[in-house]
Design an enzyme around this catalytic site. Sequence first.
Site, PDB file in Angstrom:
ATOM      1  N   GLN A 109       0.437  37.550  69.095  1.00 17.27           N
ATOM      2  CA  GLN A 109       0.692  37.439  70.526  1.00 17.27           C
ATOM      3  C   GLN A 109       2.023  36.772  70.833  1.00 17.27           C
ATOM      4  OE1 GLN A 109      -2.688  35.422  72.287  1.00 17.27           O
ATOM      5  NE2 GLN A 109      -4.151  36.878  71.433  1.00 17.27           N
ATOM      6  N   HIS A 172      -2.556  32.746  71.491  1.00 21.88           N
ATOM      7  CA  HIS A 172      -2.754  31.768  72.572  1.00 21.88           C
ATOM      8  C   HIS A 172      -1.577  30.797  72.706  1.00 21.88           C
ATOM      9  CE1 HIS A 172      -7.412  32.235  73.080  1.00 21.88           C
ATOM     10  NE2 HIS A 172      -6.791  33.397  72.936  1.00 21.88           N
ATOM     11  N   TYR A 280      -9.708  20.891  83.176  1.00 26.72           N
ATOM     12  CA  TYR A 280     -10.238  22.172  83.631  1.00 26.72           C
ATOM     13  C   TYR A 280     -11.368  22.703  82.757  1.00 26.72           C
ATOM     14  CZ  TYR A 280      -7.045  21.995  87.395  1.00 26.72           C
ATOM     15  OH  TYR A 280      -6.438  21.599  88.554  1.00 26.72           O
ATOM     16  N   TYR A 291     -17.749  35.381  72.035  1.00 27.28           N
ATOM     17  CA  TYR A 291     -17.527  36.805  71.783  1.00 27.28           C
ATOM     18  C   TYR A 291     -18.738  37.433  71.082  1.00 27.28           C
ATOM     19  CZ  TYR A 291     -12.557  36.619  73.009  1.00 27.28           C
ATOM     20  OH  TYR A 291     -11.366  36.499  73.674  1.00 27.28           O
TER      21      TYR A 291
END
Length: 406
Positions: A109, A172, A280, A291
């Site tokens: 990524q 990520h 958060y 998953y």
Amino acid sequence: MACPHIPLSMHQSVPTRRQVLSTGLGLGTAGIAGCSESETRSTTDRAADPDFEVDTVAEGLTHPWGLAALPDGDGLLVTERPGRLQLVDPTAGTTTEIAGVPDVYASGQGGLLDVTVAPDSGGWVYLTQSVSNERGETTTQLSRARLDRAGPELTALETLYVARPFVESSGHFGSRVVVGPDEMLYVTVGDRQFKNFGPDHVAQDPSNDLGTTLRLAPDGSIPPDNPFVADPEKRDAVFSYGHRNAQGMAVHPETGTIWQTEHGERDGDEINIVEAGGNYGWPVASESCRYGTDDPVGVSHDERPDIVDPAHYWPCGSGGFAPSGLAFFTGDAVPAWQGDLFAGTLAGRYLGHFTVEGETVTEVDPLLDDRGWRIRAVEQAPAAGTLFVAVDARDAPIVAIRPTEE
């Protein structure tokens, strides 16, 4: 009582505890009724969406990731994940590669990620990228440079901040950067895919930069009013923590608050309003499942009063959204969209469209849902009614969404 976590359409709004408190909805039977459109801003209360046309302004890009409209309205900067920065002229339909970009770790990524330019930034272009060290470990980095249009090339390139620690992961990284109304830089860093779900997860530990929003001065220094500056056990740059992988960020045009989109695991995607020092929840509080299962990752947000609630979320079983780029619409050309929020979706393959009333977010009819596109970024042209959208593909276009002229 929170809304029941039942399977929903990906286009259905889910009020959160934050919305219940801000709108004064009841917490008994009326609280459950808050899950219906009658308790939120429904599509029937809105002016009809305008007819619009979709024009291709650039083609042949490789996994474009970030979009930035130049302040003078004369072009777009577009990052390509393999490590290229392009100058796009939407009127002429031309694309010119810009020299002098920083070196990147382009795998998984990672790569050259976000780009932003602020009108009052002194001509600086801000870039985020993934980088590696001599051991092959990786992290997210923030750089800045000046754009020489004549080259075109980047000059005076410098590294502003390197997130710590480096880890063995190719996923990520975050990674958005915006300039807030306080002229500070806000940068997202992902949790790097750590799977030890629980209170010892890196995103629950602000002594590192992983799973956080960073706040930095334009030169990369630490603002003295950051929330953890006085705590020697926490990172000075951290503004908020408990995030999984925030890939969208925008400044509310009226309140100046920082809004983010964040990926859950299986569903559990969120829209958040970022508060200084806020936790958060990831992964101890989340609306997602692991998953391949129906097993919750953590408890629901409403079971943890110390956790900041999302403004909007997609619960486990909803079908997913996978949000990326984010933009508020402020152009006068489309009055029906004034103040609305637009978010790219990856798994959903459409451009999400939301009305915003205070902190209440309601998803309404999507755009581009007939194209099958993974939408990575969205940007509004300065003082205009055009939305630019970057499609995530090996051979990708940049498209412009404009109201149809009558």
